[in-house]
Design a protein around this motif. Sequence first.
Motif, mmCIF file in Angstrom:
data_model
loop_
_atom_site.group_PDB
_atom_site.id
_atom_site.type_symbol
_atom_site.label_atom_id
_atom_site.label_comp_id
_atom_site.label_asym_id
_atom_site.label_seq_id
_atom_site.Cartn_x
_atom_site.Cartn_y
_atom_site.Cartn_z
ATOM 1 N N SER A 117 67.487 -38.543 -21.280
ATOM 2 C CA SER A 117 68.556 -39.943 -21.150
ATOM 3 C C SER A 117 67.609 -40.684 -21.978
ATOM 4 O O SER A 117 66.475 -40.933 -21.626
ATOM 5 N N ASP A 118 68.637 -41.468 -22.352
ATOM 6 C CA ASP A 118 68.281 -42.978 -22.491
ATOM 7 C C ASP A 118 68.461 -43.921 -22.327
ATOM 8 O O ASP A 118 69.360 -44.525 -21.255
ATOM 9 N N GLN A 119 68.035 -45.518 -22.502
ATOM 10 C CA GLN A 119 68.546 -46.982 -22.116
ATOM 11 C C GLN A 119 70.251 -46.892 -22.291
ATOM 12 O O GLN A 119 70.736 -47.784 -20.961
ATOM 13 N N ASN A 120 70.920 -46.009 -22.652
ATOM 14 C CA ASN A 120 72.865 -46.021 -23.182
ATOM 15 C C ASN A 120 73.011 -44.513 -22.190
ATOM 16 O O ASN A 120 74.480 -44.708 -22.395
ATOM 17 N N SER A 121 72.813 -43.730 -21.613
ATOM 18 C CA SER A 121 73.100 -43.024 -20.946
ATOM 19 C C SER A 121 73.884 -43.486 -19.877
ATOM 20 O O SER A 121 73.064 -44.405 -19.468
ATOM 21 N N SER A 122 75.061 -42.840 -19.030
ATOM 22 C CA SER A 122 75.719 -43.104 -18.236
ATOM 23 C C SER A 122 74.615 -42.440 -17.010
ATOM 24 O O SER A 122 74.251 -41.498 -16.941
ATOM 25 N N HIS A 123 75.249 -43.450 -15.481
ATOM 26 C CA HIS A 123 74.855 -42.974 -13.744
ATOM 27 C C HIS A 123 74.990 -41.805 -13.610
ATOM 28 O O HIS A 123 76.595 -41.465 -14.463
ATOM 29 N N LEU A 124 74.493 -40.523 -13.473
ATOM 30 C CA LEU A 124 75.477 -38.792 -13.367
ATOM 31 C C LEU A 124 75.948 -39.056 -11.897
ATOM 32 O O LEU A 124 75.206 -38.932 -10.362
ATOM 33 N N TYR A 125 77.012 -38.989 -11.527
ATOM 34 C CA TYR A 125 77.834 -38.933 -9.918
ATOM 35 C C TYR A 125 78.398 -37.313 -9.676
ATOM 36 O O TYR A 125 77.692 -36.533 -11.069
ATOM 37 N N PRO A 126 78.762 -36.730 -8.969
ATOM 38 C CA PRO A 126 79.118 -35.930 -8.337
ATOM 39 C C PRO A 126 80.297 -35.045 -9.453
ATOM 40 O O PRO A 126 81.146 -35.931 -9.749
ATOM 41 N N GLY A 127 79.778 -33.972 -10.156
ATOM 42 C CA GLY A 127 81.573 -33.698 -10.853
ATOM 43 C C GLY A 127 80.843 -34.128 -12.496
ATOM 44 O O GLY A 127 81.502 -33.432 -13.075
ATOM 45 N N SER A 128 79.908 -34.670 -12.511
ATOM 46 C CA SER A 128 79.495 -35.156 -13.960
ATOM 47 C C SER A 128 78.881 -34.614 -14.913
ATOM 48 O O SER A 128 78.277 -32.970 -14.234
ATOM 49 N N THR A 129 79.212 -33.644 -15.490
ATOM 50 C CA THR A 129 78.417 -33.380 -16.959
ATOM 51 C C THR A 129 77.794 -33.928 -17.897
ATOM 52 O O THR A 129 77.984 -35.104 -18.724
ATOM 53 N N TRP A 130 76.497 -33.561 -18.107
ATOM 54 C CA TRP A 130 75.483 -33.729 -19.618
ATOM 55 C C TRP A 130 75.555 -33.210 -20.356
ATOM 56 O O TRP A 130 74.532 -32.783 -20.098
ATOM 57 N N GLY A 131 76.193 -33.217 -21.241
ATOM 58 C CA GLY A 131 75.387 -31.743 -22.142
ATOM 59 C C GLY A 131 76.465 -31.615 -23.214
ATOM 60 O O GLY A 131 77.971 -32.162 -22.831
ATOM 61 N N PRO A 132 76.309 -30.297 -24.145
ATOM 62 C CA PRO A 132 75.312 -30.300 -24.085
ATOM 63 C C PRO A 132 74.323 -30.593 -25.635
ATOM 64 O O PRO A 132 75.574 -31.275 -26.166
ATOM 65 N N PHE A 133 73.307 -29.800 -24.944
ATOM 66 C CA PHE A 133 72.210 -30.809 -25.872
ATOM 67 C C PHE A 133 71.484 -29.466 -26.746
ATOM 68 O O PHE A 133 71.297 -28.260 -25.987
#
Length: 238
Positions: A117-133
């Motif tokens: 992640s970088d400075q523009n990435s959001s915080h991740l809470y339960p249920g959050s998805t990051w990607g695909p990368f």
Amino acid sequence: MYRVKKGPGGRSNRTPLRRFLPALLALALLIPFQGVSAAGQTVSGTIQLSNTLAYGNTAYSVDYSYPSVAQVGTNLTVKVSLHVIALTGLVEYVNQYRLHVSVAVGTQHVLTGDVASDQNSSHLYPGSTWGPFNITIPLTESDTGLVKGQSVNGTMTIALQDQIWYAGNIGVWITEPSMQGTAEGLVIQDGVTTTSTSTGPISGQNYLPYALLAFGAVLVLVAVFFTRGSRAPKSNQK
């Protein structure tokens, strides 16, 4: 004694094999391509990760996919997605997260790649998805230790590194202990041929297309041989 039944004009009622030759040729050509497709299958799965912390628990899953066979001289591309399953206790959200992929080739070579992640990435809470990368890992002879004609099974692991925020009266960032899991199988090969040597177990699927191609060629030769043999000489009529 078996006799071939003849129809009008003395012609045999037996269907000439040459009528089926186009279908046999199509089958012979199709089988090797199906073998190549099977050898190039995609491996996919999900790794479950979790931690038990002083003031709460965390649970994640990582989806991954990559080709089952990777060639030296190309890039191995691993597609990954991170899912936050649950954050309990005082754990409020996840920040500064990274997925790290490592591939052990034999006992002396380890290839790595990651996405963070970088400075523009959001915080991740339960249920959050990051990607695909896509994580790209170059495969070279020097990095893998392989030479032409060699193949080896690689072991892939995927690790999650992150920070979590403790809410409430604590109000502090904590670096979560790294979590990792093992993905399914991967074969790395350097121009494998039927006369190659191996630094590890070789998957049988590497040779399947060539075996099927040889079978197809034999099938065509048999069809041509019996077609010629089934032709009856023409009688001269006056």
